[in-house]
Design an enzyme around this catalytic site. Structure first.
Site, PDB file in Angstrom:
ATOM      1  CG  LEU A 275     -35.309  -4.155 -53.580  1.00 39.26           C
ATOM      2  CD1 LEU A 275     -33.973  -4.136 -54.310  1.00 39.26           C
ATOM      3  CD2 LEU A 275     -36.421  -4.556 -54.535  1.00 39.26           C
ATOM      4  NE  ARG A 276     -34.176  -6.363 -44.420  1.00 36.49           N
ATOM      5  CZ  ARG A 276     -33.908  -5.082 -44.254  1.00 36.49           C
ATOM      6  NH1 ARG A 276     -34.886  -4.224 -44.084  1.00 36.49           N
ATOM      7  NH2 ARG A 276     -32.671  -4.646 -44.262  1.00 36.49           N
ATOM      8  N   GLY A 277     -38.609  -7.523 -48.716  1.00 36.61           N
ATOM      9  CA  GLY A 277     -39.782  -8.378 -48.850  1.00 36.61           C
ATOM     10  C   GLY A 277     -39.587  -9.452 -49.904  1.00 36.61           C
TER      11      GLY A 277
END
Length: 338
Positions: A275-277
């Site tokens: 989910l860092r993107g």
């Protein structure tokens, strides 16, 4: 002192310059990774931007560059001296050489002082010197694994912890990490690559006119740095004003739920890991909107930063022979109406 090469004088490389501007506006992006050919102005662009930024305020005499009122721990005990005296210093630009030892990077005991006076005193390393500035690592894909692990720890916490020779030191180490490398010389460890907010591909210019103009500007700068810098003074001032206005506007830029949904759909469509993107996409779109003088993030801003924020987070698809940039461009075209 030789004037730095003006940021505004760099020919082309618009994607790299935009990524660096967004990182300067929103430090939480996590820095910029630049892949590409040698001699394409990667380090020149970072140095130019660092020199362009206004001086930062520190507690006078602090070896760690702490801002007045910063609650982060400081070995120099800045809290006790905060409010007494401040100083204006240039934004740090620190090169981390590939051959640097761990002591040089994180800091170590000041042996000379210990032998002379018997006092144990910590000598700050490169991470301390880069605090609130830029840490630049050329050929980062060739960096030794133990230094990569150190950078990962600091990137996550924003602090450097050193425990050795009877010392236990913790200090702030918040910097814009900029790495560059040539993929042909080895891949970057996925754990470190994922920590970079933005990824840029830089190639040697193919247009003859651009190549000639680059050579002309470099030659003029070598012969008369001060005069060349003066030629671009107005453009540099305009860029600085744009950064300052964007920093002020950034906290007020609104992001509607529809834009969050668009970002999530885009990450799902390209198969971005984790989910860092999505978080990076949000921050990058907000920074792009702030730089453009807008009050809210639009689909255009999301599409504009999608490649920068996601190209290094895609899983490899052995059945698809196109690169990550093409996959993202296709997804943007499908999800965002022209």
């Amino acid at each position: 002192m030789k004037a730095p090469f003006p940021f505004s004088a760099i020919v082309g490389q618009s994607e790299m310059k935009q990524a660096l501007l967004m990182a300067a506006v929103e430090p939480r992006l996590g820095g910029v990774m630049v892949f590409g050919d040698r001699g394409t102005g990667k380090s020149t662009a970072v140095r130019a931007l660092a020199a362009l930024l206004p001086p930062m305020t520190i507690v006078a005499g602090c070896r760690y560059g702490c801002a007045p009122g910063d609650p982060a721990p400081c070995p120099d005990d800045c809290r006790a001296r905060a409010g007494k005296a401040v100083a204006e210093v240039p934004v740090p630009f620190i090169d981390l050489p590939l051959g640097a030892t761990e002591d040089r990077v994180v800091g170590s005991l000041d042996l000379e002082r210990a032998l002379a006076t018997g006092e144990k005193r910590f000598e700050p390393g490169l991470l301390a010197k880069a605090n609130r500035g830029f840490l630049y690592i050329d050929e980062i894909n060739l960096l030794e694994d133990h230094l990569v692990d150190l950078l990962l720890d600091v990137a996550v916490s924003g602090q450097n912890l050193v425990e050795r020779e009877g010392l236990s030191i913790r200090h702030a180490a918040r910097f814009i990490l900029v790495g560059s490398g040539n993929p042909e010389e080895g891949e970057l460890r996925p754990q470190l690559l994922d920590r970079f907010g933005l990824s840029v591909d830089v190639r040697t210019p193919t247009e003859l006119a651009d190549r000639i103009e680059i050579v002309k500007r470099c030659d003029r700068f070598d012969r008369d740095p001060q005069g060349f810098a003066a030629t671009y003074a107005a453009e540099e001032a305009a860029t600085l004003a744009r950064i300052a206005a964007a920093r002020k506007r950034l906290p007020k830029v609104e992001v509607a739920d529809a834009m969050l949904e668009l970002g999530s759909r885009l990450c799902q469509a390209v198969g971005a890991d984790g989910l860092r993107g999505e978080l990076t996409l949000l921050r990058a779109a907000r920074a792009a909107a702030a730089l453009a003088g807008k009050k809210a993030v639009t689909a255009h801003h999301v599409g504009e930063v999608a490649t920068l924020a996601l190209r290094h987070r895609l899983r490899r698809n052995v059945t698809d022979d196109v690169g990550s940039t093409v996959r993202i461009t296709r997804a943007v075209a499908e999800l965002i109406a022209a």
